[in-house]
Design a protein around this motif. Sequence first.
Motif, short mmCIF file in Angstrom:
data_model
loop_
_atom_site.label_atom_id
_atom_site.label_comp_id
_atom_site.label_asym_id
_atom_site.label_seq_id
_atom_site.Cartn_x
_atom_site.Cartn_y
_atom_site.Cartn_z
N ARG A 25 3.55 6.69 -4.99
CA ARG A 25 3.28 7.05 -6.38
C ARG A 25 2.20 8.14 -6.44
NH1 ARG A 25 3.43 1.06 -8.05
NH2 ARG A 25 5.57 0.84 -8.81
N ALA A 26 1.19 8.02 -5.56
CA ALA A 26 0.10 8.98 -5.57
C ALA A 26 0.58 10.37 -5.14
CB ALA A 26 -1.04 8.51 -4.68
N LYS A 27 1.74 10.42 -4.46
CA LYS A 27 2.29 11.71 -4.07
C LYS A 27 2.88 12.45 -5.26
CE LYS A 27 4.12 11.16 0.62
NZ LYS A 27 5.37 10.84 1.35
N GLY A 28 3.19 11.69 -6.31
CA GLY A 28 3.80 12.30 -7.48
C GLY A 28 5.31 12.10 -7.55
N LEU A 29 5.84 11.18 -6.76
CA LEU A 29 7.28 10.92 -6.82
C LEU A 29 7.62 10.21 -8.13
CD1 LEU A 29 7.82 9.56 -3.21
CD2 LEU A 29 8.63 11.74 -4.10
N THR A 30 8.87 10.40 -8.57
CA THR A 30 9.30 9.67 -9.75
C THR A 30 9.46 8.20 -9.39
OG1 THR A 30 11.59 10.01 -9.17
CG2 THR A 30 10.61 11.62 -10.66
N ASP A 73 0.80 -1.23 0.00
CA ASP A 73 0.00 0.00 0.00
C ASP A 73 0.83 1.27 0.00
OD1 ASP A 73 -2.21 -1.54 0.01
OD2 ASP A 73 -2.78 -1.20 2.09
N TYR A 74 1.91 1.30 0.79
CA TYR A 74 2.62 2.58 0.90
C TYR A 74 3.39 2.93 -0.37
CZ TYR A 74 6.40 -0.53 2.48
OH TYR A 74 7.31 -1.54 2.59
N ARG A 103 1.98 2.48 -3.30
CA ARG A 103 0.90 3.16 -4.02
C ARG A 103 0.79 4.61 -3.53
NH1 ARG A 103 -4.57 0.37 -2.82
NH2 ARG A 103 -4.08 1.41 -0.86
N THR A 104 0.89 4.79 -2.21
CA THR A 104 0.86 6.15 -1.66
C THR A 104 2.00 7.00 -2.22
OG1 THR A 104 0.02 5.21 0.39
CG2 THR A 104 0.78 7.49 0.46
#
Lengths: 357, 358
Positions: free
Chosen positions: B261-266, B255-256, B258-259
């Motif tokens: 990625r959802a933050k916008g990190l490369t 899950d984290y 996915r988090t």
Amino acid sequence: MSISELREPRRRVGTTGERLLDVRGLRTSFTTRDGVVRAVDGIDFHVNRGEILGLVGESGCGKSVTSLSILRLIAPPGRIEAGELIFDGRDLLKLDSRQMRELRGNRISMIFQQPTSSLNPVFSVGRQLEEVLELHRNMKRRAARDRAAELMRMVGIPDPVRRLDAFPHALSGGMAQRVMIAMALACEPELLIADEPTTALDVTTQEQIIDLLQEMQAEFNLSIILITHDLGVVARVANSILVMYAGRPAEFGEADDIFYRCSHPYTRGLLDSVDYGAYRPGEHLHPIAGVPPRLDQLPPGCAFHPRCLYAEPICRDSVPEFGRVPSGHTVAACHPALAGRLNLHRAGAHASGAREL
Amino acid sequence: MLRFVLRRLLLAIPVLFGIIFVVFALARLIPGDPCRAQLGERATAAVCNDFIHRFGLDQPIPVQFGIYVGQLAHGDLGTSLKFGRPVTDLIIERLPVTVELTLVALLFATVLGILLGVVSASRRNSAVDVVTMFGANIGVSIPVFVLGLVLAWFFAVVLRGTPFALPPSGRLSSGISEIPLTEVWGLTGMQGPLRVLADFVSHMTIFNALLTGQWGPLGDALRHMILPAVALGTIPLAIIARMTRSSLLDVMGLDYIRTARAKGLTERLVVLRHGLRNALLPVVTIIGLQLGGLLSGAVLTETIFNLSGVGRTVTEAITGRDYVVIQGLTIVIAVGYLLINLIVDVSYAYLDPRIRLS
Ligand SMILES: Nc1ncnc2c1ncn2[C@@H]1O[C@H](COP(=O)(O)OP(=O)(O)OP(=O)(O)O)[C@@H](O)[C@H]1O
Ligand code: SF4
Ligand SMILES: [Mg+2]
């Protein structure tokens, strides 16, 4: 408790509100060993600025896939096959990956069902909050830390400065979800996607988190896509509602219309199957008989027909279009409803529907 | 963190005493009288009486244990019969060779293993991944001595005369020597534990050259180290690469991630910052376990590549029934294991706050 008690009168919203997100014909599929599964197969809906869209449907109907598709976070073997995701005038599906990353966590953010496992166990919550500020706001460590503490206070975390150094495993589910919310709101996004944000929490905490989301929505004029199994919550907060069934849209409309003037048998079934609040003796619930089909073995025609009490011969043969019903209240995918032959406005209509027809 | 380390150190003390006791007890269990077990069958009665009295062997067992511990505390591990020198001297001279070989092999295995694992995981099912994992599966199944001999044959015999030839034996080419850092830094007059440490380090050819800036010998020492380190490090390399890959793939589904990625990190930051650190937890355990295997591998490697380290000394001591040396080395090796476990635990705690704070 009835729906009307839960729904406070709220301003009428509609097509006049500015569209923030317009989802058109979204189709997302997964390639599995047994073939291609269309987890989301042609969904249309929109979210206006400052409004809450409730997204409901039984488990496995494609709610999470829909929300992850909006952020383009579907990982292989999944793939967005078709559609348009118009966000603030631009089609997200046409952005390159860098432009997409600039939106994520910044203008569109997301929170999840399992708050504790959604936080990285090896970093302090402060660090994880600072990260998003450093990324999108170019803040330096020090400033980001101050802002992180502010955000934690804003979402109601007591003693925020000390809590910055806490690690996720030391937080309760409710606190972890508050941290997730703080992280999601750090860059003041326009759209927040909340995928069952309260399912894993106990009842009191659920209410607090929903209250918090509502508060934040008002404060930031935020739009929220709220995915939930809890129609009671939807009744309380949503402006509009999308009901999904087996990867397809069943009905979409304003919350009042869905609750009082729904046109789709599945919506009716869902409404009749829940008890909005406490159990009241003498009141019978009518859960929808049967189970949702597997997506790789969808029945032909309307996927709901094996369970539908209003099914007609045509329902077995052709897939109903998703269109505005003659009464004009909602958009629905149902043959008789589109032909104006259904009246489901009364509670319990689904359970007794077969006899009425 | 400091408290964590101290607690682990305290916990190690009883274990250490346990080891010393077992080694002590084993020495008493050796059949026959202790004198002839240690001095050899031809020792005369007079010599033996003197020996027994001198080492307190006529005292009650608890007293003897006390004496033994006292000797250990003074760094006295007895005198080797075969080599005719104090065991401590022997260890100061030979352990560094093994430590150096193990460190270089481990460095090679860890750095390359993690790198290959990460590349394989992030390009799952690509050609790189398939080739790497195929190689890793072969790597784990080649015995150290086979690989050692093949490497020695290929690089020293087949490639002889080419720029790619590598020396198959010893630590330095003949004609090249290093000045020990004790001399370079003028420490020859120093005494005590620091001197022991300085001597120890000066016997690690690569470190000694590095610390004192003897670049010529450094290059030569490194060239000599390549073949043994590769021979010894290949199995752990393969294991670490496989473990890193599978662990990272597991983590990347959590899950984290996915988090993140959802933050916008490369994707690079998602893998390296959020994925790898978590994925390394099981890898660290594996590395710790591999160290045990490295030590037994070192025995073979040192024999093949003619390095006089602890591994070879153990072999020689066992064949020569040199009990004093065996006892001393057992204690040193056991302490080594304790230290390694401590380091593994500490790195684990560094990586995972759940352990550090519990
Ligand atoms: N990684 C995947 N691989 C294959 N199929 C998938 C994958 N993820 C989702 N699906 C398919 O998509 C369907 C919809 O999944 P989704 O997670 O969106 O359901 P949901 O409506 O969010 O359900 P829930 O209420 O249980 O969260 C699933 O039934 C499954 O068949
Ligand atoms: S189309 Fe037919 S089967 Fe489907 S919901 Fe409407 S009535 Fe029921
Ligand atoms: Mg879901």
